[in-house]
Design a protein around this motif. Structure first.
Motif, PDB file in Angstrom:
ATOM      1  N   LYS A   1      -8.474  -3.530  -6.962  1.00 34.22           N
ATOM      2  CA  LYS A   1      -6.761  -2.672  -5.785  1.00 34.22           C
ATOM      3  C   LYS A   1      -7.138  -1.449  -5.591  1.00 34.22           C
ATOM      4  O   LYS A   1      -6.411  -0.499  -5.017  1.00 34.22           O
TER       5      LYS A   1
ATOM      6  N   LEU B   1       1.462  -3.886  -6.866  1.00 33.49           N
ATOM      7  CA  LEU B   1       0.719  -4.325  -7.672  1.00 33.49           C
ATOM      8  C   LEU B   1       2.091  -4.294  -8.306  1.00 33.49           C
ATOM      9  O   LEU B   1       2.399  -5.379  -9.433  1.00 33.49           O
TER      10      LEU B   1
ATOM     11  N   GLU C   1      -7.958  -9.312 -11.828  1.00 33.82           N
ATOM     12  CA  GLU C   1      -8.898  -9.163 -11.602  1.00 33.82           C
ATOM     13  C   GLU C   1      -7.257 -10.659 -10.305  1.00 33.82           C
ATOM     14  O   GLU C   1      -7.541 -10.863  -8.665  1.00 33.82           O
ATOM     15  N   SER C   2      -6.358 -10.756 -10.860  1.00 32.95           N
ATOM     16  CA  SER C   2      -6.040 -12.327  -9.930  1.00 32.95           C
ATOM     17  C   SER C   2      -4.347 -11.081  -9.686  1.00 32.95           C
ATOM     18  O   SER C   2      -3.717 -11.721  -8.839  1.00 32.95           O
TER      19      SER C   2
ATOM     20  N   VAL D   1      -1.994  -9.759  -7.372  1.00 33.82           N
ATOM     21  CA  VAL D   1      -1.016  -9.797  -6.127  1.00 33.82           C
ATOM     22  C   VAL D   1      -0.033  -9.288  -6.016  1.00 33.82           C
ATOM     23  O   VAL D   1       0.620  -8.545  -6.638  1.00 33.82           O
ATOM     24  N   SER D   2       0.358  -8.513  -4.700  1.00 30.55           N
ATOM     25  CA  SER D   2       0.803  -7.147  -3.855  1.00 30.55           C
ATOM     26  C   SER D   2       2.393  -8.415  -4.612  1.00 30.55           C
ATOM     27  O   SER D   2       2.245  -9.046  -4.410  1.00 30.55           O
ATOM     28  N   SER D   3       3.314  -7.611  -4.664  1.00 30.78           N
ATOM     29  CA  SER D   3       4.608  -7.582  -4.726  1.00 30.78           C
ATOM     30  C   SER D   3       5.570  -7.489  -3.993  1.00 30.78           C
ATOM     31  O   SER D   3       6.316  -7.169  -3.948  1.00 30.78           O
TER      32      SER D   3
END
Length: 389
Positions: free
Chosen positions: A265, A86, A296-297, A299-301
């Motif tokens: 996550k 993240l 909650e939004s 996303v994976s970096s």
């Protein structure tokens, strides 16, 4: 030269002959009779089926929980995992410091000494560790090394009756660790810097091996950036920033905590016997209820890491360190992603390590060590040795 000047011609001739006999003995192969005396396993000695442990996966209050019903004599082993993908690439070198801050800066209600005593008195231990793994392709071919699992785990254990204490401690260090403790952070950075500098001198071959993998995979770049020679450069700059620009360092650590404490996550891994797993459920429920929802939004970096993380060229390079030993290595990718590596490749690598490299580099060449490594997952191969200058 002084010793030779004191020797007679007979003494010199005797040294020459002894040296010749030594070299002949070093180069000689062991006889079949001698090799037969080495204990060896047969295929019949090896289990044909792998050990399978119970694994129950569930979702509770938005958090993934894995349970393993195994004999534990009433002790629960808990791992709380934070998803490091993240974070943006620029934050990754800070993870080691962040993980130490969780347990070594104190909490909102106690200093680091009181916290340490509380951990020792009420649990069997609480610590942190990082896990990085390359995802294995479904067709078992060579991986790119760019698809990763990267997590920071808070690991602890306690008897079932102390589960409340264990999860209360986990809550406190995750949510209220004193990331504003500048004095302690500077002390930790100085310790880390000194430890890494010392390790480079005594274990240079490990850093050489790590550096060799950096040009070929994202996993290699990550390892070098967060624990190799490159990380030492970062530590020196970070120490200066902590001393002269503390608000920016603290703000980054606080932002990292806010990002990582996202319930959807996170993952919790529990190992204990069945009855203990049932008994500790109220403690888990209370712990989960205390966690913030987070973003909650998020996303994976991971994809952006490929562009943003420092890259390393596959070129010859050297580093000057204050040691009488040279650490030398060479490596590269012998299999490309998508290709298949036979199991025989690992056998060849082991034969090189315990045969040719040992006999010729270590025994005859006089090196302190000589070995090679092959990764059947990423297809990289390297060999290293250390010797007196």
């Amino acid at each position: 030269a002084e010793i030779k000047a004191q020797m007679s011609d007979d003494d010199i001739e005797r040294v020459i002959q002894d040296t010749a006999r030594l070299k002949a003995a070093q180069a000689a192969h062991d006889s079949p009779e001698a090799l037969a005396t080495i204990p060896a396993l047969t295929l019949d000695d090896l289990a044909k089926e792998g050990l399978e442990l119970p694994n129950e996966v569930g979702l509770e209050q938005g958090v993934t929980i894995l349970r393993h019903d195994v004999p534990s004599n009433g002790i629960v082993y808990a791992d709380i995992g934070l998803d490091l993908t993240l974070l943006p690439a620029e934050d990754l070198p800070f993870v080691s410091l962040f993980s130490r801050c969780l347990l070594q800066t104190g909490t909102a209600t106690e200093d680091q000494v009181t916290l340490s005593r509380r951990i020792g008195a009420r649990t069997g231990g609480l610590g942190t560790s990082m896990v990085t793994g390359v995802k294995v392709p479904e067709d078992d071919t060579i991986a790119t090394g760019d698809e990763l699992v990267h997590r920071l785990f808070l690991r602890g254990k306690a008897v079932g009756g102390k589960a409340d204490d264990l999860f209360d401690l986990a809550r406190d260090v995750l949510m209220t660790a004193r990331l504003d403790n500048q004095k302690r952070v500077i002390e930790m950075l100085k310790e880390s810097k000194a430890g890494l500098e010392s390790s480079l001198v005594s274990s240079g071959h490990s850093y050489a091996s790590q550096r060799l993998s950096a040009p070929h995979t994202l996993a290699g770049r990550l390892a070098e950036t967060t624990g190799g020679v490159e990380y030492l450069k970062f530590l020196r700059d970070l120490l200066d920033a902590a001393e002269n620009d503390w608000p920016s360092v603290q703000a980054r650590l606080e932002r990292m905590r806010s990002t990582l404490l996202t319930k959807s996550k996170m993952v919790i891994n529990l190992s204990a016997d069945g009855q203990t797993l049932q008994d500790i459920q109220p403690s888990i429920d209370r712990f989960l209820s205390a966690l913030p929802e987070g973003d909650e939004s998020a996303v994976s970096s991971l994809e952006s890491w490929k562009a943003d993380m420092p890259s390393f060229a596959a070129s010859n390079e050297g580093f000057v360190v204050p040691t009488q030993v040279n650490y030398v290595g060479k490596g590269g990718r012998v299999y490309q992603p998508g290709e298949r590596a036979s199991g025989a490749t690992s056998v060849v690598a082991r034969s090189l390590r315990t045969g040719y490299l040992w006999d010729n580099v270590r025994v005859i060449g006089g090196a302190y060590g000589g070995f090679c490594r092959f990764s059947p997952l990423t297809g990289t191969f390297s060999y290293l040795w250390d010797n007196v200058r």
